[in-house]
Design a protein around this motif. Structure first.
Motif, PDB file in Angstrom:
ATOM      1  N   SER A 146      26.472  24.051 -11.906  1.00  0.00           N
ATOM      2  CA  SER A 146      27.316  24.161 -10.708  1.00  0.00           C
ATOM      3  C   SER A 146      26.787  23.345  -9.535  1.00  0.00           C
ATOM      4  O   SER A 146      27.560  22.650  -8.859  1.00  0.00           O
ATOM      5  CB  SER A 146      27.465  25.634 -10.317  1.00  0.00           C
ATOM      6  OG  SER A 146      26.195  26.226 -10.095  1.00  0.00           O
ATOM      7  N   PHE A 147      25.484  23.422  -9.281  1.00  0.00           N
ATOM      8  CA  PHE A 147      24.915  22.692  -8.149  1.00  0.00           C
ATOM      9  C   PHE A 147      25.003  21.185  -8.345  1.00  0.00           C
ATOM     10  O   PHE A 147      25.482  20.450  -7.474  1.00  0.00           O
ATOM     11  CB  PHE A 147      23.457  23.112  -7.925  1.00  0.00           C
ATOM     12  CG  PHE A 147      22.663  22.127  -7.119  1.00  0.00           C
ATOM     13  CD1 PHE A 147      22.967  21.898  -5.783  1.00  0.00           C
ATOM     14  CD2 PHE A 147      21.620  21.415  -7.686  1.00  0.00           C
ATOM     15  CE1 PHE A 147      22.239  20.980  -5.032  1.00  0.00           C
ATOM     16  CE2 PHE A 147      20.898  20.503  -6.957  1.00  0.00           C
ATOM     17  CZ  PHE A 147      21.202  20.285  -5.620  1.00  0.00           C
ATOM     18  N   GLY A 148      24.541  20.702  -9.502  1.00  0.00           N
ATOM     19  CA  GLY A 148      24.584  19.266  -9.760  1.00  0.00           C
ATOM     20  C   GLY A 148      25.994  18.717  -9.706  1.00  0.00           C
ATOM     21  O   GLY A 148      26.239  17.617  -9.186  1.00  0.00           O
ATOM     22  N   GLN A 149      26.938  19.485 -10.228  1.00  0.00           N
ATOM     23  CA  GLN A 149      28.339  19.072 -10.190  1.00  0.00           C
ATOM     24  C   GLN A 149      28.842  19.024  -8.750  1.00  0.00           C
ATOM     25  O   GLN A 149      29.571  18.096  -8.367  1.00  0.00           O
ATOM     26  CB  GLN A 149      29.176  20.036 -11.022  1.00  0.00           C
ATOM     27  CG  GLN A 149      28.859  20.004 -12.511  1.00  0.00           C
ATOM     28  CD  GLN A 149      29.315  21.254 -13.237  1.00  0.00           C
ATOM     29  OE1 GLN A 149      30.049  22.074 -12.681  1.00  0.00           O
ATOM     30  NE2 GLN A 149      28.883  21.419 -14.468  1.00  0.00           N
ATOM     31  N   ALA A 150      28.438  20.000  -7.931  1.00  0.00           N
ATOM     32  CA  ALA A 150      28.864  20.036  -6.533  1.00  0.00           C
ATOM     33  C   ALA A 150      28.316  18.840  -5.757  1.00  0.00           C
ATOM     34  O   ALA A 150      29.011  18.268  -4.909  1.00  0.00           O
ATOM     35  CB  ALA A 150      28.414  21.340  -5.877  1.00  0.00           C
ATOM     36  N   VAL A 151      27.068  18.462  -6.048  1.00  0.00           N
ATOM     37  CA  VAL A 151      26.458  17.323  -5.351  1.00  0.00           C
ATOM     38  C   VAL A 151      27.230  16.041  -5.634  1.00  0.00           C
ATOM     39  O   VAL A 151      27.575  15.284  -4.718  1.00  0.00           O
ATOM     40  CB  VAL A 151      24.979  17.157  -5.768  1.00  0.00           C
ATOM     41  CG1 VAL A 151      24.418  15.834  -5.250  1.00  0.00           C
ATOM     42  CG2 VAL A 151      24.147  18.318  -5.238  1.00  0.00           C
ATOM     43  N   LEU A 152      27.521  15.795  -6.907  1.00  0.00           N
ATOM     44  CA  LEU A 152      28.225  14.559  -7.257  1.00  0.00           C
ATOM     45  C   LEU A 152      29.658  14.560  -6.722  1.00  0.00           C
ATOM     46  O   LEU A 152      30.154  13.527  -6.251  1.00  0.00           O
ATOM     47  CB  LEU A 152      28.215  14.352  -8.771  1.00  0.00           C
ATOM     48  CG  LEU A 152      27.044  13.501  -9.295  1.00  0.00           C
ATOM     49  CD1 LEU A 152      25.699  14.073  -8.902  1.00  0.00           C
ATOM     50  CD2 LEU A 152      27.123  13.340 -10.803  1.00  0.00           C
ATOM     51  N   ARG A 153      30.286  15.723  -6.777  1.00  0.00           N
ATOM     52  CA  ARG A 153      31.642  15.829  -6.249  1.00  0.00           C
ATOM     53  C   ARG A 153      31.673  15.513  -4.749  1.00  0.00           C
ATOM     54  O   ARG A 153      32.528  14.759  -4.270  1.00  0.00           O
ATOM     55  CB  ARG A 153      32.180  17.233  -6.514  1.00  0.00           C
ATOM     56  CG  ARG A 153      33.615  17.456  -6.061  1.00  0.00           C
ATOM     57  CD  ARG A 153      34.143  18.781  -6.574  1.00  0.00           C
ATOM     58  NE  ARG A 153      33.357  19.930  -6.139  1.00  0.00           N
ATOM     59  CZ  ARG A 153      32.600  20.681  -6.943  1.00  0.00           C
ATOM     60  NH1 ARG A 153      32.509  20.400  -8.230  1.00  0.00           N
ATOM     61  NH2 ARG A 153      31.923  21.697  -6.454  1.00  0.00           N
ATOM     62  N   GLU A 154      30.716  16.069  -4.013  1.00  0.00           N
ATOM     63  CA  GLU A 154      30.674  15.833  -2.580  1.00  0.00           C
ATOM     64  C   GLU A 154      30.233  14.410  -2.254  1.00  0.00           C
ATOM     65  O   GLU A 154      30.692  13.831  -1.262  1.00  0.00           O
ATOM     66  CB  GLU A 154      29.731  16.846  -1.914  1.00  0.00           C
ATOM     67  CG  GLU A 154      29.747  16.832  -0.402  1.00  0.00           C
ATOM     68  CD  GLU A 154      31.087  17.225   0.215  1.00  0.00           C
ATOM     69  OE1 GLU A 154      31.241  17.070   1.442  1.00  0.00           O
ATOM     70  OE2 GLU A 154      31.973  17.701  -0.527  1.00  0.00           O
ATOM     71  N   ALA A 155      29.362  13.833  -3.088  1.00  0.00           N
ATOM     72  CA  ALA A 155      28.957  12.438  -2.877  1.00  0.00           C
ATOM     73  C   ALA A 155      30.171  11.520  -2.988  1.00  0.00           C
ATOM     74  O   ALA A 155      30.358  10.614  -2.156  1.00  0.00           O
ATOM     75  CB  ALA A 155      27.891  12.036  -3.894  1.00  0.00           C
ATOM     76  N   ARG A 156      31.001  11.755  -3.995  1.00  0.00           N
ATOM     77  CA  ARG A 156      32.208  10.940  -4.144  1.00  0.00           C
ATOM     78  C   ARG A 156      33.135  11.097  -2.939  1.00  0.00           C
ATOM     79  O   ARG A 156      33.677  10.119  -2.412  1.00  0.00           O
ATOM     80  CB  ARG A 156      32.944  11.318  -5.436  1.00  0.00           C
ATOM     81  CG  ARG A 156      32.230  10.908  -6.710  1.00  0.00           C
ATOM     82  CD  ARG A 156      33.118  11.101  -7.922  1.00  0.00           C
ATOM     83  NE  ARG A 156      33.425  12.504  -8.195  1.00  0.00           N
ATOM     84  CZ  ARG A 156      32.699  13.300  -8.966  1.00  0.00           C
ATOM     85  NH1 ARG A 156      31.601  12.830  -9.553  1.00  0.00           N
ATOM     86  NH2 ARG A 156      33.056  14.561  -9.171  1.00  0.00           N
ATOM     87  N   ARG A 157      33.313  12.344  -2.501  1.00  0.00           N
ATOM     88  CA  ARG A 157      34.227  12.596  -1.392  1.00  0.00           C
ATOM     89  C   ARG A 157      33.722  11.954  -0.097  1.00  0.00           C
ATOM     90  O   ARG A 157      34.474  11.273   0.616  1.00  0.00           O
ATOM     91  CB  ARG A 157      34.400  14.107  -1.182  1.00  0.00           C
ATOM     92  CG  ARG A 157      35.490  14.464  -0.183  1.00  0.00           C
ATOM     93  CD  ARG A 157      35.465  15.933   0.182  1.00  0.00           C
ATOM     94  NE  ARG A 157      34.322  16.271   1.037  1.00  0.00           N
ATOM     95  CZ  ARG A 157      34.288  16.045   2.354  1.00  0.00           C
ATOM     96  NH1 ARG A 157      35.310  15.468   2.955  1.00  0.00           N
ATOM     97  NH2 ARG A 157      33.229  16.389   3.052  1.00  0.00           N
ATOM     98  N   GLN A 158      32.434  12.151   0.194  1.00  0.00           N
ATOM     99  CA  GLN A 158      31.921  11.642   1.459  1.00  0.00           C
ATOM    100  C   GLN A 158      31.754  10.127   1.459  1.00  0.00           C
ATOM    101  O   GLN A 158      31.902   9.484   2.502  1.00  0.00           O
ATOM    102  CB  GLN A 158      30.607  12.342   1.816  1.00  0.00           C
ATOM    103  CG  GLN A 158      30.790  13.809   2.145  1.00  0.00           C
ATOM    104  CD  GLN A 158      29.653  14.383   2.961  1.00  0.00           C
ATOM    105  OE1 GLN A 158      29.005  13.692   3.737  1.00  0.00           O
ATOM    106  NE2 GLN A 158      29.397  15.681   2.791  1.00  0.00           N
ATOM    107  N   LEU A 159      31.441   9.542   0.311  1.00  0.00           N
ATOM    108  CA  LEU A 159      31.389   8.082   0.244  1.00  0.00           C
ATOM    109  C   LEU A 159      32.763   7.485   0.555  1.00  0.00           C
ATOM    110  O   LEU A 159      32.871   6.471   1.256  1.00  0.00           O
ATOM    111  CB  LEU A 159      30.916   7.615  -1.135  1.00  0.00           C
ATOM    112  CG  LEU A 159      29.414   7.648  -1.408  1.00  0.00           C
ATOM    113  CD1 LEU A 159      29.128   7.304  -2.861  1.00  0.00           C
ATOM    114  CD2 LEU A 159      28.665   6.689  -0.481  1.00  0.00           C
ATOM    115  N   ALA A 160      33.799   8.109   0.041  1.00  0.00           N
ATOM    116  CA  ALA A 160      35.153   7.611   0.279  1.00  0.00           C
ATOM    117  C   ALA A 160      35.507   7.654   1.760  1.00  0.00           C
ATOM    118  O   ALA A 160      36.271   6.803   2.251  1.00  0.00           O
ATOM    119  CB  ALA A 160      36.159   8.432  -0.525  1.00  0.00           C
ATOM    120  N   VAL A 161      34.927   8.615   2.482  1.00  0.00           N
ATOM    121  CA  VAL A 161      35.212   8.740   3.908  1.00  0.00           C
ATOM    122  C   VAL A 161      34.286   7.868   4.747  1.00  0.00           C
ATOM    123  O   VAL A 161      34.732   7.132   5.643  1.00  0.00           O
ATOM    124  CB  VAL A 161      35.086  10.220   4.346  1.00  0.00           C
ATOM    125  CG1 VAL A 161      35.231  10.351   5.861  1.00  0.00           C
ATOM    126  CG2 VAL A 161      36.117  11.076   3.635  1.00  0.00           C
TER     127      VAL A 161
END
Length: 432
Positions: A199-214
């Protein structure tokens, strides 16, 4: 420097015992020595591949408890036992959720009403679910759960609980801090995302993708993968893919041996890009990277030893005097603030009753060695400043202290105020 030494001595005098309860006795008297201790359960990996992380946590919490005890313990009304010392009881989860749940049952049966855990958000979620059900079923033995490291955002959002308090910045908060640095790093045009498959590792990558896009839509993501937690012994294949991708930066939330082995493999593969990490500042990572990490490994944290504040430096020196072995060099301010918040809340409640302490902790505001933080009652997410540091050689500008005797430390390159680190919450909490 003399002032710094005096401050270090002050913290050392508060934290050190010459023997079990000796300094505590001298300051508090025999009546407190004989008082019934307030037992706190530590549920962590104390054996297996992540045993080093569990032992490191224990040292931090032990030192924090010693400091509380050295000043007289938790001061309660006479009807509640008067001044009482804190005592940490260790329970080995062996890095397994089922073992952690078994440890929780043992702790409850042993009469412990405060549980502490943090390494692994998956374990945290399992414990949280079990504690919710237990507290509903057995209100006479309710348990309070203090979390110092499990940073899956869901734990204080969709899964928030009245019984759970998190003292670490969650993954989205940490990622936002890292992004403040990535946003200004114009040398990075492509990034490789890698993390642990839970769950944690998945959350990190998910948020990295989202914040990089912004924050940096110009950065290409050239790799995005998860690997098993604690089971990969050879990261060479991953390191080869990272190098072949041409990425200028790796973004990872890996921790423990999974981080150390990853950065070591990257060094051996000749990777020359930057590592943007959650935990690259300890537990073997700097030594594994060596000179290859200088100026290239960044870490986000609630505090770093080289934070340019005299009280903070004295605090770190006192910890190193308490635990002088280089391999024991792993101090976290948030764990110290967590123990301060617990003692404060018990004293404010005038009781160790779980509900009363939880209500008091919702209003906790603590400070230590120039750092401070407060608990947000809406979701029980601790709010505190964050820092980002870059790995440099000891003795270079801004690096008075190295990590684990490696010769490398972290220079603070960005400080993020608590109000800027704060993130919105999705919590809808049920209260007793």
């Amino acid at each position: 420097m003399n002032k710094l030494r005096r401050q270090a001595l002050k913290y050392l005098q508060l934290a050190l015992w010459a023997g079990p309860l000796s300094a505590f006795d001298a300051m508090a008297g025999n009546s407190v020595k004989e008082a019934r201790p307030i037992r706190l359960a530590l549920i962590e990996s104390l054996s297996g591949p992540f045993a080093n992380t569990g032992e490191a946590v224990f040292r931090n919490l032990l030192w924090a408890a010693e400091r509380v005890n050295a000043r007289g313990g938790v001061r309660l009304p006479p009807a509640q036992g008067g001044a009482r010392p804190l005592a940490i009881v260790r329970y080995d989860s062996k890095g397994q959720n089922e073992e952690a749940l078994s440890a929780l049952r043992s702790a409850i049966d042993d009469g412990v009403r405060v549980v502490m855990q943090g390494n692994s958000s998956a374990t945290a979620a399992a414990l949280l679910d079990a504690i919710e059900k237990h507290n509903e079923r057995d209100p006479e033995r309710r348990v309070l759960y203090l979390n110092y490291s499990a940073v899956d955002p869901a734990l204080t959002n969709e899964k928030c609980s009245f019984w759970h308090f998190r003292f670490d910045a969650h993954a989205d908060m940490r990622m936002a801090a890292l992004m403040q640095v990535i946003r200004d790093d114009k040398a990075v045009h492509s990034a490789y995302l890698i993390g642990q498959d839970y769950s944690f590792g998945q959350a990190v990558l998910r948020e990295a993708r989202r914040q990089l896009a912004v924050q940096r839509p110009d950065i290409r993501i050239v790799g995005d993968e998860l690997h098993p937690v604690g089971r990969v012994k050879d990261f060479a294949p991953y390191a080869a893919k990272i190098r072949q991708s041409g990425a200028q930066a790796v973004i990872t939330g890996n921790w423990g041996n999974d981080l150390m082995l990853l950065v070591k493999a990257a060094r051996e593969a000749g990777y020359e890009g930057r590592f943007y990490t959650f935990y690259g500042n300890a537990l073997g990572a700097p030594a594994a990277l060596g000179d290859a990490g200088v100026g290239k490994v960044l870490a986000v944290a609630d505090w770093l030893p080289n934070v340019p504040v005299a009280d903070s430096r004295a605090f770190y020196q006192a910890f190193r005097q308490r635990f002088p072995r280089n391999e024991d060099d792993y101090v976290h301010m948030r764990m110290q603030l967590m123990m301060e918040a617990l003692a404060q809340s018990m004293e404010r409640a005038g009781s160790t009753d779980t509900v009363a302490v939880a209500r008091a902790m919702e209003q906790a505001s603590v400070q230590l060695a120039g750092r401070s933080g407060w608990m947000r009652a809406a979701d029980h997410q601790f709010q505190q400043p964050l820092v980002v540091g870059v790995m440099e050689r000891k003795g270079s500008e801004g690096v008075a202290f190295d990590v684990e005797g490696s010769g490398y430390g972290f220079r603070v390159v960005r400080e993020i105020a608590a109000r800027d680190a704060e993130q919105p919450s999705l919590c809808h909490m049920r209260r007793p």
